[in-house]
Motif scaffolding. Structure first.
Motif, PDB file in Angstrom:
ATOM      1  N   ASN A  18     -46.252-161.147  78.236  1.00 20.03           N
ATOM      2  CA  ASN A  18     -47.109-162.104  78.179  1.00 20.03           C
ATOM      3  C   ASN A  18     -47.550-162.403  76.875  1.00 20.03           C
ATOM      4  O   ASN A  18     -47.452-161.622  76.078  1.00 20.03           O
ATOM      5  N   SER A  19     -47.948-163.596  76.712  1.00 17.60           N
ATOM      6  CA  SER A  19     -48.521-163.866  75.104  1.00 17.60           C
ATOM      7  C   SER A  19     -47.471-163.510  74.124  1.00 17.60           C
ATOM      8  O   SER A  19     -48.135-162.745  73.102  1.00 17.60           O
ATOM      9  N   LEU A  20     -46.315-163.896  74.149  1.00 21.42           N
ATOM     10  CA  LEU A  20     -45.152-163.343  73.309  1.00 21.42           C
ATOM     11  C   LEU A  20     -45.578-163.590  71.909  1.00 21.42           C
ATOM     12  O   LEU A  20     -46.177-164.951  71.644  1.00 21.42           O
ATOM     13  N   LYS A  21     -45.161-162.760  71.076  1.00 22.54           N
ATOM     14  CA  LYS A  21     -45.152-163.006  69.503  1.00 22.54           C
ATOM     15  C   LYS A  21     -43.815-163.280  68.896  1.00 22.54           C
ATOM     16  O   LYS A  21     -42.924-162.332  69.391  1.00 22.54           O
ATOM     17  N   PRO A  22     -43.774-163.840  67.971  1.00 24.62           N
ATOM     18  CA  PRO A  22     -42.426-163.706  66.798  1.00 24.62           C
ATOM     19  C   PRO A  22     -42.092-162.224  66.824  1.00 24.62           C
ATOM     20  O   PRO A  22     -40.589-161.904  66.658  1.00 24.62           O
ATOM     21  N   GLU A  23     -43.035-161.372  66.433  1.00 24.45           N
ATOM     22  CA  GLU A  23     -42.747-159.861  66.121  1.00 24.45           C
ATOM     23  C   GLU A  23     -42.169-159.170  67.465  1.00 24.45           C
ATOM     24  O   GLU A  23     -41.932-157.981  67.261  1.00 24.45           O
ATOM     25  N   ASP A  24     -42.308-159.904  68.544  1.00 20.44           N
ATOM     26  CA  ASP A  24     -41.765-159.217  69.760  1.00 20.44           C
ATOM     27  C   ASP A  24     -40.189-159.481  69.742  1.00 20.44           C
ATOM     28  O   ASP A  24     -39.425-158.807  70.619  1.00 20.44           O
ATOM     29  N   THR A  25     -39.578-160.210  69.033  1.00 18.10           N
ATOM     30  CA  THR A  25     -38.199-160.562  69.013  1.00 18.10           C
ATOM     31  C   THR A  25     -37.381-159.184  68.615  1.00 18.10           C
ATOM     32  O   THR A  25     -37.675-158.616  67.615  1.00 18.10           O
ATOM     33  N   ALA A  26     -36.451-158.883  69.668  1.00 15.81           N
ATOM     34  CA  ALA A  26     -35.946-157.571  69.567  1.00 15.81           C
ATOM     35  C   ALA A  26     -34.639-157.602  70.657  1.00 15.81           C
ATOM     36  O   ALA A  26     -34.847-158.387  71.565  1.00 15.81           O
ATOM     37  N   VAL A  27     -33.788-156.716  70.797  1.00 16.55           N
ATOM     38  CA  VAL A  27     -33.176-156.319  71.751  1.00 16.55           C
ATOM     39  C   VAL A  27     -34.013-154.992  72.357  1.00 16.55           C
ATOM     40  O   VAL A  27     -34.450-154.123  72.001  1.00 16.55           O
ATOM     41  N   TYR A  28     -34.230-155.471  73.692  1.00 17.11           N
ATOM     42  CA  TYR A  28     -34.761-154.340  74.924  1.00 17.11           C
ATOM     43  C   TYR A  28     -34.134-153.815  75.845  1.00 17.11           C
ATOM     44  O   TYR A  28     -33.158-154.188  76.062  1.00 17.11           O
ATOM     45  N   TYR A  29     -34.364-152.263  75.560  1.00 18.81           N
ATOM     46  CA  TYR A  29     -33.569-151.542  76.575  1.00 18.81           C
ATOM     47  C   TYR A  29     -34.206-150.695  77.500  1.00 18.81           C
ATOM     48  O   TYR A  29     -35.471-150.440  77.243  1.00 18.81           O
ATOM     49  N   CYS A  30     -33.601-150.693  78.508  1.00 15.72           N
ATOM     50  CA  CYS A  30     -34.476-149.563  79.629  1.00 15.72           C
ATOM     51  C   CYS A  30     -33.692-148.220  79.442  1.00 15.72           C
ATOM     52  O   CYS A  30     -32.732-148.334  79.265  1.00 15.72           O
ATOM     53  N   ALA A  31     -34.429-147.402  79.856  1.00 17.49           N
ATOM     54  CA  ALA A  31     -33.865-146.125  80.112  1.00 17.49           C
ATOM     55  C   ALA A  31     -34.628-144.936  81.289  1.00 17.49           C
ATOM     56  O   ALA A  31     -35.778-145.485  81.676  1.00 17.49           O
ATOM     57  N   ALA A  32     -33.856-144.247  81.391  1.00 23.49           N
ATOM     58  CA  ALA A  32     -34.300-143.315  82.715  1.00 23.49           C
ATOM     59  C   ALA A  32     -34.409-141.812  82.054  1.00 23.49           C
ATOM     60  O   ALA A  32     -33.642-141.267  81.370  1.00 23.49           O
ATOM     61  N   ASP A  33     -35.530-141.212  82.253  1.00 23.47           N
ATOM     62  CA  ASP A  33     -35.960-139.894  82.003  1.00 23.47           C
ATOM     63  C   ASP A  33     -36.291-138.860  82.986  1.00 23.47           C
ATOM     64  O   ASP A  33     -37.138-139.236  84.029  1.00 23.47           O
ATOM     65  N   PRO A  34     -35.334-137.985  83.641  1.00 23.42           N
ATOM     66  CA  PRO A  34     -35.462-137.094  84.662  1.00 23.42           C
ATOM     67  C   PRO A  34     -36.584-136.123  84.243  1.00 23.42           C
ATOM     68  O   PRO A  34     -37.039-135.399  85.354  1.00 23.42           O
ATOM     69  N   GLY A  35     -37.046-136.072  83.125  1.00 23.03           N
ATOM     70  CA  GLY A  35     -37.741-134.981  82.918  1.00 23.03           C
ATOM     71  C   GLY A  35     -39.471-135.172  82.992  1.00 23.03           C
ATOM     72  O   GLY A  35     -40.251-134.312  82.664  1.00 23.03           O
ATOM     73  N   GLY A  36     -39.734-136.394  83.153  1.00 22.11           N
ATOM     74  CA  GLY A  36     -41.306-136.722  83.085  1.00 22.11           C
ATOM     75  C   GLY A  36     -41.431-137.875  82.306  1.00 22.11           C
ATOM     76  O   GLY A  36     -40.636-138.530  81.754  1.00 22.11           O
ATOM     77  N   LEU A  37     -42.725-138.485  82.170  1.00 21.01           N
ATOM     78  CA  LEU A  37     -43.175-139.688  81.330  1.00 21.01           C
ATOM     79  C   LEU A  37     -43.290-139.409  79.859  1.00 21.01           C
ATOM     80  O   LEU A  37     -44.141-138.286  79.492  1.00 21.01           O
ATOM     81  N   HIS A  38     -42.241-139.728  79.020  1.00 18.78           N
ATOM     82  CA  HIS A  38     -42.433-139.797  77.588  1.00 18.78           C
ATOM     83  C   HIS A  38     -42.609-140.907  76.914  1.00 18.78           C
ATOM     84  O   HIS A  38     -42.033-142.027  77.425  1.00 18.78           O
ATOM     85  N   ARG A  39     -42.789-140.933  75.552  1.00 19.06           N
ATOM     86  CA  ARG A  39     -42.769-141.961  74.688  1.00 19.06           C
ATOM     87  C   ARG A  39     -41.425-141.979  73.770  1.00 19.06           C
ATOM     88  O   ARG A  39     -40.946-142.781  73.127  1.00 19.06           O
ATOM     89  N   ALA A  40     -41.075-140.541  73.636  1.00 20.62           N
ATOM     90  CA  ALA A  40     -39.916-140.390  72.730  1.00 20.62           C
ATOM     91  C   ALA A  40     -38.557-140.816  73.185  1.00 20.62           C
ATOM     92  O   ALA A  40     -38.204-140.072  74.364  1.00 20.62           O
ATOM     93  N   SER A  41     -37.552-141.508  72.573  1.00 23.20           N
ATOM     94  CA  SER A  41     -36.404-141.854  73.020  1.00 23.20           C
ATOM     95  C   SER A  41     -35.580-140.685  73.394  1.00 23.20           C
ATOM     96  O   SER A  41     -34.790-140.938  74.174  1.00 23.20           O
ATOM     97  N   GLU A  42     -35.484-139.628  72.554  1.00 27.03           N
ATOM     98  CA  GLU A  42     -34.663-138.591  72.691  1.00 27.03           C
ATOM     99  C   GLU A  42     -34.719-138.058  74.038  1.00 27.03           C
ATOM    100  O   GLU A  42     -33.919-137.252  74.612  1.00 27.03           O
TER     101      GLU A  42
END
Length: 121
Positions: A82-106
């Motif tokens: 919601n309340s989208l901004k021009p700086e939100d423009t990007a390609v959005y990817y979803c990902a799955a992590d079997p090890g727990g909740l993390h912010r790090a993409s690796e």
């Protein structure tokens, strides 16, 4: 195995809802995350949700505007934007992590193909 959809063109202040549908395996026991890559920039963390949905993380830039949720019965994760901004423009990817909740993409093992979000001013 992860299919992101729901991207498109929106005006600033508008909304989009992204979906990430899993197939081929069940991701109900995986933490799920959304990342984005803006033109000329590195991939960045957007949001993540624990496997039960009880815990969520958000990047400061989207906190209060985006909401992540999941429906394990449908093997699908959502990102309400919601309340989208021009700086939100990007390609959005979803990902799955079997090890727990993390912010790090690796830490994420499985990745979808991405969906383009373009926000006009």
């Amino acid at each position: 195995q992860l299919q992101a959809s729901g991207g498109g063109l929106a005006q600033a202040g508008g909304s989009l809802r992204l979906s990430c549908a899993a197939s081929g395996r069940t991701f109900s026991s995986y933490a799920m995350g959304w990342f984005h890559r803006a033109p000329g920039k590195e991939r960045e963390f957007v949001s993540a949700i624990s496997w039960r949905g009880g815990s969520t993380y958000y990047a400061d830039s989207v906190k209060g505007r985006f909401t992540i949720s999941r429906d394990n019965a449908k093997n699908t994760v959502y990102l309400q934007m919601n309340s989208l901004k021009p700086e939100d423009t990007a390609v959005y990817y979803c990902a799955a992590d079997p090890g727990g909740l993390h912010r790090a993409s690796e830490r994420y093992r499985y990745w979808g193909q991405g969906t383009q979000v373009t926000v006009s001013s």
